[in-house]
Design a protein around this motif. Structure first.
Motif, PDB file in Angstrom:
ATOM      1  N   VAL A  37     -40.084 -53.767 -22.619  1.00 53.55           N
ATOM      2  CA  VAL A  37     -40.304 -54.643 -21.464  1.00 53.55           C
ATOM      3  C   VAL A  37     -39.486 -55.925 -21.609  1.00 53.55           C
ATOM      4  N   TYR A  38     -39.537 -56.548 -22.770  1.00 53.11           N
ATOM      5  CA  TYR A  38     -38.752 -57.771 -22.979  1.00 53.11           C
ATOM      6  C   TYR A  38     -37.261 -57.504 -22.762  1.00 53.11           C
ATOM      7  N   ASN A  39     -36.789 -56.380 -23.235  1.00 54.62           N
ATOM      8  CA  ASN A  39     -35.378 -56.039 -23.062  1.00 54.62           C
ATOM      9  C   ASN A  39     -35.039 -55.898 -21.579  1.00 54.62           C
ATOM     10  N   ARG A  40     -35.887 -55.209 -20.843  1.00 56.72           N
ATOM     11  CA  ARG A  40     -35.608 -54.968 -19.420  1.00 56.72           C
ATOM     12  C   ARG A  40     -35.615 -56.240 -18.583  1.00 56.72           C
ATOM     13  N   VAL A  41     -36.409 -57.221 -18.992  1.00 53.00           N
ATOM     14  CA  VAL A  41     -36.437 -58.476 -18.225  1.00 53.00           C
ATOM     15  C   VAL A  41     -35.461 -59.507 -18.776  1.00 53.00           C
TER      16      VAL A  41
END
Length: 186
Positions: A37-41
């Motif tokens: 999730v952190y990577n995608r945002v």
């Protein structure tokens, strides 16, 4: 629930669910999902921090390093990506997917000879993999190793794929009439 929300693209809700679930704090799946999730945002530092935590939870698994390498590669941090992939391959030297991923790092950073070594090793480990086969051929073409390309193209290929690569090779060899005939046949 957090994993499902992450899959649906509801990243804020996914993080809230994962953080609220104290019992999953150290679970590898929760840490991996949080990193994803952190990577995608676009919160790459946080994603890498989560993957470092994952490495502590799964010290014998190549997965945290493989995931971290992908993030470093997206950020054009090639040395870091390669270091992560080197660790991952050391943990699972017989995994063709890891060899292929390390080849991709070499390819993107412009180290085609290193990429070719890795893709050849991946091919030995998984000789039926069409994606690895095409990457092998692509690297031969980019390295102008026409003899190796011709040898690979003499092997049996699925319909249309061999002709495509032979046409591409002929373009690289400036044999445009032969290439045009191959592409017109499609």
């Amino acid at each position: 629930r957090g994993m499902m929300r992450a899959r649906w693209g509801e990243y804020d809700g996914a993080l809230a669910d994962l953080d609220a679930s104290g019992r999953s704090e150290g679970a590898a799946w929760a840490v991996a999902t949080r990193a994803e999730v952190y990577n995608r945002v676009g919160l790459y530092t946080r994603a890498l921090t989560e993957l470092a935590r994952m490495r502590k939870v799964m010290p014998d698994s190549p997965e945290p390093d493989s995931r971290a390498a992908a993030i470093h590669l997206e950020q054009a941090q090639y040395e870091e990506a390669l270091a992560c992939m080197d660790r991952a391959v050391r943990m699972a030297p017989k995994d063709p997917a890891l060899r292929r991923q390390r080849a991709r790092v070499g390819f993107v950073e412009g180290n085609l000879k290193s990429a070719r070594r890795d893709i050849e090793e991946a091919w030995k480990l998984s000789p039926g993999d069409l994606d690895i086969r095409q990457e092998r051929l692509r690297l031969c073409i980019l390295l102008d190793d026409h003899k190796a390309c011709e040898a690979q193209l003499r092997e049996s290929w699925p319909a249309g794929i061999g002709e495509f690569w032979l046409g591409y090779l002929r373009c690289r060899q400036k044999r445009f009439d032969e290439s045009a005939k191959l592409f017109a046949a499609d």
